[in-house]
Write a protein that holds these residues in place. Structure first.
Motif, short mmCIF file in Angstrom:
data_model
loop_
_atom_site.label_atom_id
_atom_site.label_comp_id
_atom_site.label_asym_id
_atom_site.label_seq_id
_atom_site.Cartn_x
_atom_site.Cartn_y
_atom_site.Cartn_z
N VAL A 143 -44.39 2.45 4.82
CA VAL A 143 -45.51 2.79 3.94
C VAL A 143 -45.15 4.02 3.10
CG1 VAL A 143 -47.90 3.59 3.87
CG2 VAL A 143 -47.28 1.72 5.40
N LYS A 144 -44.56 5.03 3.72
CA LYS A 144 -44.16 6.22 2.98
C LYS A 144 -43.11 5.87 1.92
CE LYS A 144 -45.22 9.85 6.27
NZ LYS A 144 -44.75 10.99 7.03
N GLU A 145 -42.18 5.01 2.27
CA GLU A 145 -41.15 4.58 1.32
C GLU A 145 -41.79 3.83 0.14
OE1 GLU A 145 -37.40 1.53 1.34
OE2 GLU A 145 -37.66 2.81 3.10
N MET A 146 -42.80 3.03 0.44
CA MET A 146 -43.53 2.30 -0.59
C MET A 146 -44.16 3.30 -1.57
SD MET A 146 -46.47 -0.52 0.22
CE MET A 146 -47.64 0.69 0.86
N PHE A 147 -44.79 4.37 -1.06
CA PHE A 147 -45.37 5.40 -1.91
C PHE A 147 -44.29 6.09 -2.73
CE2 PHE A 147 -49.06 5.40 1.04
CZ PHE A 147 -50.04 5.16 0.09
N ASP A 148 -43.17 6.42 -2.09
CA ASP A 148 -42.08 7.09 -2.80
C ASP A 148 -41.57 6.23 -3.96
OD1 ASP A 148 -42.23 9.31 -1.16
OD2 ASP A 148 -40.54 8.70 0.11
N THR A 149 -41.44 4.93 -3.73
CA THR A 149 -40.96 4.01 -4.76
C THR A 149 -41.91 3.99 -5.94
OG1 THR A 149 -39.85 2.64 -3.12
CG2 THR A 149 -40.36 1.60 -5.23
N HIS A 150 -43.22 3.87 -5.66
CA HIS A 150 -44.21 3.84 -6.74
C HIS A 150 -44.27 5.19 -7.46
CE1 HIS A 150 -45.89 -0.16 -6.32
NE2 HIS A 150 -45.80 -0.02 -5.03
N THR A 151 -44.11 6.27 -6.74
CA THR A 151 -44.16 7.61 -7.34
C THR A 151 -42.98 7.82 -8.26
OG1 THR A 151 -45.33 8.47 -5.44
CG2 THR A 151 -44.22 10.06 -6.83
N LYS A 152 -41.79 7.42 -7.82
CA LYS A 152 -40.59 7.57 -8.66
C LYS A 152 -40.73 6.77 -9.95
CE LYS A 152 -37.43 8.55 -4.91
NZ LYS A 152 -36.41 8.01 -4.01
#
Length: 73
Positions: free
Chosen positions: A56-65
């Motif tokens: 889930v955190k990786e998913m947020f990081d991907t969308h944020t980038k």
């Protein structure tokens, strides 16, 4: 406050829309963001999507980038 939390807060409306597009089963309730209660958000998404907290955190990081790359510099 972590860097991920700052990024979530800054881009939340855009990120929320993209998550709803990508994961049609997510509702506004699932994506309710309350500052200081990020773990509750992660928990709801983990349960709804069947992902680990790290995923889930990786998913947020991907969308944020992606949002940061689109933003004018």
């Amino acid at each position: 406050m972590s860097a991920t939390t700052d990024k979530i807060k800054g881009n939340w409306n855009e990120m929320k829309g993209k998550l709803k597009q990508q994961y049609g089963q997510l509702t506004d309730n699932d994506l309710t963001y309350v500052e200081g209660k990020e773990d509750e958000l992660y928990g709801r998404l983990q349960q709804k999507l069947g992902k680990t907290k790290d995923q889930v955190k990786e998913m947020f990081d991907t969308h944020t980038k992606a949002a940061e790359e689109k933003a004018p510099h």
